[in-house]
Design an enzyme around this catalytic site. Structure first.
Site, PDB file in Angstrom:
ATOM      1  N   PHE A   1      -7.705  20.089 -25.508  1.00  0.00           N
ATOM      2  CA  PHE A   1      -8.148  18.704 -25.470  1.00  0.00           C
ATOM      3  C   PHE A   1      -9.366  18.646 -24.554  1.00  0.00           C
ATOM      4  O   PHE A   1      -9.457  19.391 -23.582  1.00  0.00           O
ATOM      5  CB  PHE A   1      -7.054  17.731 -25.015  1.00  0.00           C
ATOM      6  CG  PHE A   1      -7.568  16.316 -25.098  1.00  0.00           C
ATOM      7  CD1 PHE A   1      -7.833  15.753 -26.331  1.00  0.00           C
ATOM      8  CD2 PHE A   1      -7.898  15.597 -23.957  1.00  0.00           C
ATOM      9  CE1 PHE A   1      -8.408  14.483 -26.435  1.00  0.00           C
ATOM     10  CE2 PHE A   1      -8.468  14.332 -24.052  1.00  0.00           C
ATOM     11  CZ  PHE A   1      -8.714  13.773 -25.298  1.00  0.00           C
ATOM     12  N   THR A   2     -10.279  17.716 -24.864  1.00  0.00           N
ATOM     13  CA  THR A   2     -11.590  17.701 -24.194  1.00  0.00           C
ATOM     14  C   THR A   2     -11.498  17.651 -22.660  1.00  0.00           C
ATOM     15  O   THR A   2     -12.035  18.511 -21.972  1.00  0.00           O
ATOM     16  CB  THR A   2     -12.400  16.495 -24.705  1.00  0.00           C
ATOM     17  OG1 THR A   2     -11.605  15.316 -24.562  1.00  0.00           O
ATOM     18  CG2 THR A   2     -12.790  16.673 -26.165  1.00  0.00           C
TER      19      THR A   2
ATOM     20  N   ARG B   1     -14.551  13.834 -33.956  1.00  0.00           N
ATOM     21  CA  ARG B   1     -13.766  14.905 -33.327  1.00  0.00           C
ATOM     22  C   ARG B   1     -14.198  16.189 -34.013  1.00  0.00           C
ATOM     23  O   ARG B   1     -13.590  16.654 -34.951  1.00  0.00           O
ATOM     24  CB  ARG B   1     -12.253  14.683 -33.521  1.00  0.00           C
ATOM     25  CG  ARG B   1     -11.678  13.487 -32.802  1.00  0.00           C
ATOM     26  CD  ARG B   1     -11.195  13.727 -31.389  1.00  0.00           C
ATOM     27  NE  ARG B   1     -12.208  13.802 -30.361  1.00  0.00           N
ATOM     28  CZ  ARG B   1     -11.996  13.469 -29.083  1.00  0.00           C
ATOM     29  NH1 ARG B   1     -10.839  12.993 -28.692  1.00  0.00           N
ATOM     30  NH2 ARG B   1     -12.932  13.613 -28.185  1.00  0.00           N
TER      31      ARG B   1
ATOM     32  N   ASP C   1       1.510  18.622 -21.758  1.00  0.00           N
ATOM     33  CA  ASP C   1       0.715  17.390 -21.701  1.00  0.00           C
ATOM     34  C   ASP C   1       1.523  16.375 -22.512  1.00  0.00           C
ATOM     35  O   ASP C   1       1.483  16.389 -23.739  1.00  0.00           O
ATOM     36  CB  ASP C   1      -0.656  17.645 -22.341  1.00  0.00           C
ATOM     37  CG  ASP C   1      -1.504  16.389 -22.423  1.00  0.00           C
ATOM     38  OD1 ASP C   1      -0.936  15.279 -22.380  1.00  0.00           O
ATOM     39  OD2 ASP C   1      -2.736  16.510 -22.554  1.00  0.00           O
TER      40      ASP C   1
ATOM     41  N   LYS D   1      -1.150   6.055 -23.633  1.00  0.00           N
ATOM     42  CA  LYS D   1      -0.738   6.243 -25.030  1.00  0.00           C
ATOM     43  C   LYS D   1       0.759   5.910 -25.119  1.00  0.00           C
ATOM     44  O   LYS D   1       1.137   4.750 -25.192  1.00  0.00           O
ATOM     45  CB  LYS D   1      -1.024   7.681 -25.487  1.00  0.00           C
ATOM     46  CG  LYS D   1      -2.503   7.968 -25.746  1.00  0.00           C
ATOM     47  CD  LYS D   1      -3.284   8.250 -24.509  1.00  0.00           C
ATOM     48  CE  LYS D   1      -4.627   8.883 -24.750  1.00  0.00           C
ATOM     49  NZ  LYS D   1      -5.413   9.041 -23.513  1.00  0.00           N
TER      50      LYS D   1
ATOM     51  N   TYR E   1       0.839  -1.204   0.000  1.00  0.00           N
ATOM     52  CA  TYR E   1       0.000   0.000   0.000  1.00  0.00           C
ATOM     53  C   TYR E   1       0.871   1.250   0.000  1.00  0.00           C
ATOM     54  O   TYR E   1       0.590   2.239  -0.689  1.00  0.00           O
ATOM     55  CB  TYR E   1      -0.933   0.006   1.213  1.00  0.00           C
ATOM     56  CG  TYR E   1      -1.954   1.113   1.156  1.00  0.00           C
ATOM     57  CD1 TYR E   1      -3.217   0.884   0.618  1.00  0.00           C
ATOM     58  CD2 TYR E   1      -1.651   2.405   1.602  1.00  0.00           C
ATOM     59  CE1 TYR E   1      -4.152   1.897   0.531  1.00  0.00           C
ATOM     60  CE2 TYR E   1      -2.578   3.433   1.509  1.00  0.00           C
ATOM     61  CZ  TYR E   1      -3.828   3.179   0.974  1.00  0.00           C
ATOM     62  OH  TYR E   1      -4.749   4.193   0.880  1.00  0.00           O
TER      63      TYR E   1
ATOM     64  N   PHE F   1     -19.547  13.946 -26.021  1.00  0.00           N
ATOM     65  CA  PHE F   1     -19.286  12.980 -27.092  1.00  0.00           C
ATOM     66  C   PHE F   1     -19.253  11.542 -26.596  1.00  0.00           C
ATOM     67  O   PHE F   1     -19.560  10.615 -27.333  1.00  0.00           O
ATOM     68  CB  PHE F   1     -17.971  13.314 -27.821  1.00  0.00           C
ATOM     69  CG  PHE F   1     -16.749  13.224 -26.963  1.00  0.00           C
ATOM     70  CD1 PHE F   1     -16.375  14.277 -26.153  1.00  0.00           C
ATOM     71  CD2 PHE F   1     -15.964  12.082 -26.951  1.00  0.00           C
ATOM     72  CE1 PHE F   1     -15.255  14.197 -25.346  1.00  0.00           C
ATOM     73  CE2 PHE F   1     -14.839  11.988 -26.149  1.00  0.00           C
ATOM     74  CZ  PHE F   1     -14.486  13.057 -25.336  1.00  0.00           C
TER      75      PHE F   1
END
Ligand code: F0G
Length: 476
Positions: A124-125, A384, A215, A258, A72, A451
């Site tokens: 970006f969303t 998009r 990012d 990614k 933990y 979306f």
């Protein structure tokens, strides 16, 4: 001769795929309310919905999973992950999160003050949603070419320094306290920035005390473009280029799903000098994610990420990935399908406005096209465009962005050349009957990030909604 660079790996495990009939897919589409996010994955043949968490791990990563330390607190796997992030990116103050938006949440809640303006190279969303939830406002400072699907400019992810300067002049650096840049800009079609542009932005910001946050979700894919296409960088390795990119920032967040080459995970990381912000975020991670040495990730996931971040720096892997993208881009281009140019770093983006010029943007051409591509061949892409852009919070209207795209996102190390040829054939079939494709009416939408869950139905064949009707019909 293969049209793609041969893969620098071979297949050790396979996962069966199931082809369905067109009639069956029509039923699936009706059940999913014409939103590809609402389809069952089992009903999809080739899944190009996203490159997020859909990649294949290597044998080394699967081996590393077995060594996960599930303590933990103070897990050894956390240390391994931190060593890898330090080595590849140079950030030393690290907070693990369950995925990218967990890191965005912590960052924006602790950094943004109400009224702050955050310039970014496009939005970006999830990033914009977290910025707005924290009381900040987004401004777009990406170069104009990024909004033009036909522009061949190679560095469409670049910041337009005049736009940035205009904002700083107008609002002052008390409100523009930072800027954020994303490599391989997702909403622009996977378009990279150049190192020269980043360096210039950094110099501008340093002079004015403005911070730079990145990012780094698709940083290796951007580094590949710099290595192969930016003069002077061919002699530097991908890892050296990533280190240089990060050296021009004060901190970063990453969706590791990614370029981390893992199925789940993310982190927030800072350079030395950001101890205060780091401490604030770290004390909050325990409320929203988990203890600061796992933050929503299991020990085994942290081990897999430690390996994945190093593997993604392999130029052969990145070159093969890019050649897959170029193959699909090239096949579609040859058939006359309108696309975003040049080919991006993580997907091929179809220009739905040019594909379906008879539809108004409030009839959601990209959403309709994604549905048709699924119907045609069981290939799942995603919208998009006008749906993803959400409504303007002030006017309540659809934002109608210039880019209205269907993203065919290529998962990492998953599909082969023949899969991509099949995808091209499917899209080309749809292109041949494009005149018959009808627009959609939005019948339900959630308040944010619509979306993912919004529902649609096809407009009657004899009549398309006018733009004004489209707006009021989708307001419910
Ligand atoms: N930043 C970028 C540039 C992204 O593309 C994503 C996710 C996130 C942040 C959020 O990360 O999903 O791990 O919470 N993009 C996915 C996509 C969803 O399909 O493009 P997350």
């Amino acid at each position: 001769m293969p049209r793609c660079m041969p893969e620098p790996y071979r297949i050790k495990m396979v996962e069966p795929l199931r082809m369905t009939t067109r009639e069956y897919r029509q039923q699936c589409l009706d059940r999913a309310h014409y939103n590809t996010f609402l389809l069952d994955a089992d009903d999809v043949y080739i899944d190009l919905l996203t490159d997020s968490g859909t990649g294949a791990m290597s044998d080394r990563q699967w081996g590393a999973l077995m060594q996960g330390d599930e303590a933990y607190a103070g897990s050894r796997s956390f240390e391994h992950m931190c060593e890898s992030i330090r080595e590849v990116m140079g950030y030393s103050l690290i907070i693990p999160t369950h995925q990218g938006r967990g890191a965005e949440h912590l960052f924006f809640q602790n950094f943004i003050q109400p009224g702050d303006i955050l310039p970014m190279n496009m939005y970006f969303t999830t990033t914009r949603a977290h910025l707005e939830l924290a009381g900040g406002e987004f401004r777009d400072i990406i170069c104009d070419e990024a909004h033009d699907s036909q522009s061949d400019f190679r560095w469409k992810g670049n910041v337009d320094l005049d736009k940035l300067d205009g904002l700083v002049e107008h609002y002052g650096s008390a409100r523009v306290r930072a800027i954020s840049m994303a490599p391989d800009v997702n909403m622009a079609g996977g378009q990279p920035f150049s190192m020269a542009n980043l360096r210039e932005v950094r110099a501008y910001c340093l002079e004015r005390g403005i911070k730079v946050f990145l990012d780094v979700t698709r940083i290796a894919e951007n580094a590949w473009f710099i290595h192969h296409l930016e003069p002077g960088y061919e002699q530097f390795s991908i890892k050296e280029i990533i280190r240089e990119i990060c050296s021009y920032s004060d901190g970063a967040w990453m969706s590791s799903k990614k370029d981390g080459l893992v199925n789940m995970g993310g982190f927030l990381a800072f350079m030395p000098g950001e101890e205060e912000l780091f401490a604030k975020c770290r004390s909050q991670v325990v409320v929203y994610e988990g203890l600061h040495t796992y933050g929503g990730m299991s020990g085994r996931d942290m081990e897999a990420l430690a390996v994945g971040l190093r593997e993604v720096c392999d130029d052969d892997y990145l070159s093969c990935r890019h050649s897959q993208l170029e193959l699909l881009h090239g096949l579609l281009l040859k058939a006359g399908v309108p696309l975003v140019h040049p080919c991006g770093g993580h997907g091929v983006f179809v220009d739905a406005k040019a594909f379906l010029p008879h539809l108004d943007q409030d009839e959601f051409p990209a959403q309709a096209l994604a549905a048709e591509i699924y119907l045609e061949g069981g290939v799942r892409g995603m919208e998009r465009g006008n749906v993803s852009a959400d409504r303007d919070p002030v006017t309540g209207r659809n934002r109608r962005p210039r880019l209205e795209l269907v993203r065919l996102t290529i998962p990492r190390r998953v599909y082969t050349e023949s899969h991509l040829e099949y995808v091209a054939e499917t899209v080309i079939e749809v292109f041949a009957r494009r005149d018959q494709i009808r627009g959609l009416k939005m019948t339900w939408e959630p308040e944010k990030l619509r979306f993912f869950q919004a529902q649609f139905e096809p407009l009657p064949a004899e009549r398309q909604l006018s733009a004004a009707e489209g707006m009021s019909a989708s307001a419910g």
